[in-house]
Design a protein around this motif. Structure first.
Motif, short mmCIF file in Angstrom:
data_model
loop_
_atom_site.label_atom_id
_atom_site.label_comp_id
_atom_site.label_asym_id
_atom_site.label_seq_id
_atom_site.Cartn_x
_atom_site.Cartn_y
_atom_site.Cartn_z
N VAL A 199 0.18 8.43 2.86
CA VAL A 199 -0.22 9.70 2.25
C VAL A 199 -1.53 9.45 1.53
N ARG A 200 -2.42 10.44 1.56
CA ARG A 200 -3.75 10.24 0.98
C ARG A 200 -3.66 9.94 -0.51
N ALA A 209 -1.35 15.67 3.30
CA ALA A 209 -2.11 15.07 4.40
C ALA A 209 -1.60 13.65 4.61
N VAL A 210 -1.14 13.37 5.83
CA VAL A 210 -0.55 12.07 6.15
C VAL A 210 -1.31 11.46 7.32
N THR A 211 -1.58 10.17 7.20
CA THR A 211 -2.18 9.40 8.29
C THR A 211 -1.11 8.45 8.82
N VAL A 212 -1.00 8.36 10.15
CA VAL A 212 0.03 7.52 10.76
C VAL A 212 -0.66 6.39 11.54
N TRP A 213 -0.18 5.17 11.29
CA TRP A 213 -0.74 3.98 11.93
C TRP A 213 0.34 3.25 12.71
N PHE A 251 8.90 11.07 1.47
CA PHE A 251 8.85 11.89 2.68
C PHE A 251 9.23 13.33 2.35
N ASP A 252 10.23 13.53 1.48
CA ASP A 252 10.61 14.88 1.05
C ASP A 252 9.42 15.60 0.43
N ASN A 253 8.72 14.91 -0.47
CA ASN A 253 7.55 15.52 -1.12
C ASN A 253 6.44 15.82 -0.12
N ALA A 254 6.23 14.93 0.84
CA ALA A 254 5.20 15.15 1.86
C ALA A 254 5.52 16.39 2.70
N VAL A 255 6.80 16.58 3.02
CA VAL A 255 7.21 17.76 3.78
C VAL A 255 7.04 19.01 2.92
N TYR A 256 7.55 18.96 1.70
CA TYR A 256 7.54 20.13 0.83
C TYR A 256 6.12 20.58 0.49
N PHE A 257 5.25 19.64 0.16
CA PHE A 257 3.89 19.98 -0.25
C PHE A 257 2.89 19.96 0.90
N GLN A 258 3.37 19.70 2.14
CA GLN A 258 2.51 19.64 3.32
C GLN A 258 1.31 18.71 3.07
N ARG A 314 9.24 -0.75 -11.43
CA ARG A 314 7.91 -0.52 -10.86
C ARG A 314 8.04 0.38 -9.65
N SER A 315 7.00 1.10 -9.35
CA SER A 315 6.97 1.94 -8.16
C SER A 315 6.99 1.04 -6.92
N ARG A 316 7.72 1.45 -5.92
CA ARG A 316 7.77 0.68 -4.68
C ARG A 316 6.64 1.09 -3.74
N THR A 317 5.74 1.92 -4.21
CA THR A 317 4.62 2.36 -3.40
C THR A 317 3.62 1.23 -3.24
N LYS A 318 3.23 0.98 -2.01
CA LYS A 318 2.25 -0.07 -1.74
C LYS A 318 0.90 0.56 -1.46
N LEU A 319 -0.15 -0.06 -1.97
CA LEU A 319 -1.50 0.43 -1.76
C LEU A 319 -1.94 0.15 -0.33
N HIS A 320 -2.62 1.10 0.27
CA HIS A 320 -3.19 0.98 1.60
C HIS A 320 -4.65 1.39 1.45
N SER A 321 -5.52 0.96 2.33
CA SER A 321 -6.95 1.27 2.17
C SER A 321 -7.23 2.76 2.19
N VAL A 322 -6.35 3.56 2.79
CA VAL A 322 -6.55 5.01 2.88
C VAL A 322 -5.76 5.75 1.81
N GLY A 323 -4.63 5.24 1.40
CA GLY A 323 -3.79 5.93 0.43
C GLY A 323 -2.61 5.05 0.06
N TYR A 324 -1.42 5.65 0.06
CA TYR A 324 -0.21 4.93 -0.31
C TYR A 324 0.81 4.99 0.81
N VAL A 325 1.39 3.84 1.13
CA VAL A 325 2.39 3.75 2.18
C VAL A 325 3.68 4.41 1.70
#
Length: 136
Positions: free
Chosen positions: A130-131, A89-93, A80-87, A62-73
């Motif tokens: 990530v959104r 949109a990230v929200t930080v809490w 993180f590699d994909n977030a950097v490469y594709f720029q 299973r994916s280790r991605t956890k659902l968050h009200s805004v997106g995925y943790v």
């Protein structure tokens, strides 16, 4: 991106709406800035890709991605590699306090992420979200 070559994946990308395709990553065409997805050798431009996920044929994986009200943790180095490469949109809490909204990550290592504005944030102290894709 090379880590995806030869792996079966699901790719979510935008082309007049969100499209989800699955297949094997055959190669990266850096000249055309696109991913080649088999078996049909479909070319998907890097700038249209939202998410690349491994396609698990084993139902126990299973994916280790956890659902968050805004997106995925984000929890994996690959996320993180994909977030950097594709720029992405990230929200930080920090707890319930919003630290950064619709920002991007410039770089990261095992313990820290460097945001687009230069702030170096600890992955243990902050929650990086990530959104999510529309309609999912």
């Amino acid at each position: 991106m090379r880590q995806w070559i030869g792996r079966q994946v699901i790719v979510h990308y935008e082309d007049e709406g969100i499209i989800q395709v699955s297949g094997t990553v055959e190669r990266m065409n850096y000249a055309d800035k696109s991913l080649i997805l088999g078996p049909g050798m479909q070319s998907i431009p890097f700038n249209k890709i939202n998410v690349i996920q491994p396609l698990h044929t084993d139902s126990k994986k299973r994916s280790r991605t956890k659902l968050h009200s805004v997106g995925y943790v984000m929890s994996d180095m690959l996320q993180f590699d994909n977030a950097v490469y594709f720029q992405s949109a990230v929200t930080v809490w920090q707890g319930e306090r919003l630290i950064a909204y619709n920002s991007s990550i410039r770089s990261h290592d095992r313990d820290f992420a460097v945001m687009a504005d230069g702030r170096k944030l600890s992955k243990n102290d902050y929650l990086f979200v990530v959104r999510s894709l529309r309609g999912y």
